[in-house]
Design a protein around this motif. Sequence first.
Motif, PDB file in Angstrom:
ATOM      1  N   PRO A 146       0.798  -1.234   0.000  1.00 55.16           N
ATOM      2  CA  PRO A 146       0.000   0.000   0.000  1.00 55.16           C
ATOM      3  C   PRO A 146       0.830   1.284   0.000  1.00 55.16           C
ATOM      4  O   PRO A 146       0.396   2.303  -0.533  1.00 55.16           O
ATOM      5  N   ASP A 147       2.052   1.252   0.537  1.00 59.12           N
ATOM      6  CA  ASP A 147       2.893   2.458   0.543  1.00 59.12           C
ATOM      7  C   ASP A 147       3.663   2.641  -0.758  1.00 59.12           C
ATOM      8  O   ASP A 147       4.448   3.562  -0.905  1.00 59.12           O
ATOM      9  N   SER A 151       4.871 -15.818   0.477  1.00 59.23           N
ATOM     10  CA  SER A 151       4.188 -15.836  -0.826  1.00 59.23           C
ATOM     11  C   SER A 151       2.756 -16.316  -0.665  1.00 59.23           C
ATOM     12  O   SER A 151       1.820 -15.713  -1.191  1.00 59.23           O
ATOM     13  N   GLY A 152       2.578 -17.395   0.089  1.00 60.68           N
ATOM     14  CA  GLY A 152       1.230 -17.907   0.339  1.00 60.68           C
ATOM     15  C   GLY A 152       0.389 -16.944   1.141  1.00 60.68           C
ATOM     16  O   GLY A 152      -0.809 -16.786   0.904  1.00 60.68           O
ATOM     17  N   PHE A 153       1.025 -16.278   2.100  1.00 63.11           N
ATOM     18  CA  PHE A 153       0.310 -15.303   2.928  1.00 63.11           C
ATOM     19  C   PHE A 153      -0.227 -14.153   2.080  1.00 63.11           C
ATOM     20  O   PHE A 153      -1.412 -13.826   2.143  1.00 63.11           O
ATOM     21  N   THR A 188      -5.871  -7.814  -0.389  1.00 63.58           N
ATOM     22  CA  THR A 188      -6.152  -6.889   0.710  1.00 63.58           C
ATOM     23  C   THR A 188      -4.884  -6.365   1.377  1.00 63.58           C
ATOM     24  O   THR A 188      -4.929  -5.352   2.064  1.00 63.58           O
ATOM     25  N   ILE A 189      -3.746  -7.044   1.180  1.00 61.62           N
ATOM     26  CA  ILE A 189      -2.484  -6.604   1.789  1.00 61.62           C
ATOM     27  C   ILE A 189      -1.538  -6.045   0.742  1.00 61.62           C
ATOM     28  O   ILE A 189      -0.812  -5.101   0.990  1.00 61.62           O
TER      29      ILE A 189
END
Length: 127
Positions: A4-5, A24-26, A33-34
């Motif tokens: 996002p930054d 990577s999975g996360f 959303t992240i």
Amino acid sequence: MVLPDGSVVETGGKETDLPNYDLSGFFTGSEGTIALITKATVRLMRQPEMVKTLLAIYGNNEDAGRTVTAITEQAIVPVAVEMLDGVMLRMVEEATHAGYPLDADAVLLIELEGLKEGRRGAGRACS
């Protein structure tokens, strides 16, 4: 991926099952959303000949846990094992109407994949 930054982050690589957290999975599992995934390298795998899902019903949680231990001791590697205790089972059944037995104290959902029965030299088969 782009955070996002605005910073760009690269994770993963050609190696599989690296130690530490699966970033990577996360990030992929966060469904945008992240971070925004801008490039992904994937490994294509053959579809299994057969997939079977088993529902094992138990009168208590301990017996369900012992079954998981026994499966592991036999060197059987399921694709997935999910245990639902009685409370969670009734909540899932109320939400999905999947047909789970409401009088059970625990269930195991076990998914296996492999070769169809009857092939020579096929090793263990799903049946």
